[in-house]
Design a protein around this motif. Structure first.
Motif, short mmCIF file in Angstrom:
data_model
loop_
_atom_site.label_atom_id
_atom_site.label_comp_id
_atom_site.label_asym_id
_atom_site.label_seq_id
_atom_site.Cartn_x
_atom_site.Cartn_y
_atom_site.Cartn_z
N ILE A 50 2.67 31.24 69.56
CA ILE A 50 4.16 31.73 69.69
C ILE A 50 4.40 32.05 69.03
O ILE A 50 5.74 32.86 68.50
CB ILE A 50 4.42 30.84 71.36
CG1 ILE A 50 3.41 31.49 72.75
CG2 ILE A 50 5.91 31.64 71.61
CD1 ILE A 50 4.21 30.72 73.84
N LEU A 54 6.20 34.89 67.35
CA LEU A 54 7.91 35.09 66.95
C LEU A 54 7.89 35.64 65.36
O LEU A 54 9.02 36.46 64.81
CB LEU A 54 8.76 34.16 67.00
CG LEU A 54 8.38 33.44 68.35
CD1 LEU A 54 9.81 32.62 69.28
CD2 LEU A 54 9.65 34.65 69.55
N HIS A 136 13.42 38.93 73.02
CA HIS A 136 12.51 38.38 72.73
C HIS A 136 12.56 37.28 72.34
O HIS A 136 11.58 36.42 72.66
CB HIS A 136 12.01 39.29 71.16
CG HIS A 136 10.52 39.18 70.94
ND1 HIS A 136 10.04 38.39 70.16
CD2 HIS A 136 9.29 39.57 71.61
CE1 HIS A 136 8.21 38.45 70.68
NE2 HIS A 136 7.81 38.79 71.53
N HIS A 140 10.97 34.17 74.37
CA HIS A 140 9.17 33.50 74.07
C HIS A 140 10.08 31.28 73.92
O HIS A 140 9.32 29.95 74.10
CB HIS A 140 8.40 33.65 72.48
CG HIS A 140 8.09 34.71 73.15
ND1 HIS A 140 6.59 34.79 74.54
CD2 HIS A 140 8.01 35.97 72.22
CE1 HIS A 140 6.74 36.22 73.95
NE2 HIS A 140 6.60 36.84 73.36
N GLN A 143 9.37 30.21 77.24
CA GLN A 143 8.04 30.01 77.35
C GLN A 143 7.36 28.89 77.16
O GLN A 143 6.82 27.83 77.43
CB GLN A 143 7.22 30.90 76.67
CG GLN A 143 7.01 32.37 78.26
CD GLN A 143 5.85 33.08 77.23
OE1 GLN A 143 6.27 33.99 75.75
NE2 GLN A 143 4.85 33.91 78.17
#
Length: 170
Positions: A50, A54, A136, A140, A143
């Motif tokens: 992730i 990013l 975005h 994340h 998450q």
């Protein structure tokens, strides 16, 4: 007046990026090196993936598109790696990418904020690109926080020492 409003909007979006960076840094402090590359299941990504994702996305949208640089993103690689970078390296890479993006966001004028571009197949204005990057990044970050809570079964303390029950004032 328009320029002042645009600058304030950009500064508020930069603030949101800084908040995501702060939260990711807190989560990484709670993880071992192995935790960073652990995948919850075969269809999910590790925190390391992730973070690479990013960096790729922020670089492609903010630095390359808004900053007028070449798009060199290798999106498939972001998800394919299973190790190879430490927590410190991942965080440093992310922080550097975010700083480059913030510099670009702060440097562009109103005309560039309104100009349309094609990024990753989407047609977006400069404002649309910045909103995408911030949203975005925040998505994340959530998450990552969720996955760390699952792994460690503990509060992450993002707002430790603050009274979040305080009522609004003028």
């Amino acid at each position: 007046m328009e320029s002042r409003v645009a600058k304030e909007i950009v500064e508020q979006l930069v603030y949101r990026m800084d908040e995501s960076s702060r939260m990711i840094k807190i989560t990484l402090e709670k993880l071992s090196e192995a935790d960073v590359w652990q995948r919850p299941n075969a269809k999910s990504n590790s925190i390391g993936n992730i973070m690479l994702h990013l960096c790729g996305n922020i670089q492609q949208y903010a630095v390359a598109s808004l900053g007028g640089q070449e798009d060199t993103r290798d999106r498939d690689r972001e998800f394919a790696l299973e190790d190879g970078m430490t927590k410190t390296e991942l965080l440093s890479n992310l922080e550097q990418t975010v700083e480059r993006a913030k510099a670009v966001m702060r440097s562009i004028g109103l005309e560039e904020l309104l100009r349309k571009r094609r990024v990753q197949g989407f047609e977006l204005s400069g404002i649309g690109i910045i909103v995408h990057v911030v949203e975005h990044y925040s998505y994340h970050t959530g998450q990552i926080a969720f996955w760390v809570k699952q792994l460690k079964n503990q509060d992450l303390g993002f707002y430790e020492g603050m009274d979040l029950t305080a009522k609004n004032t003028e």
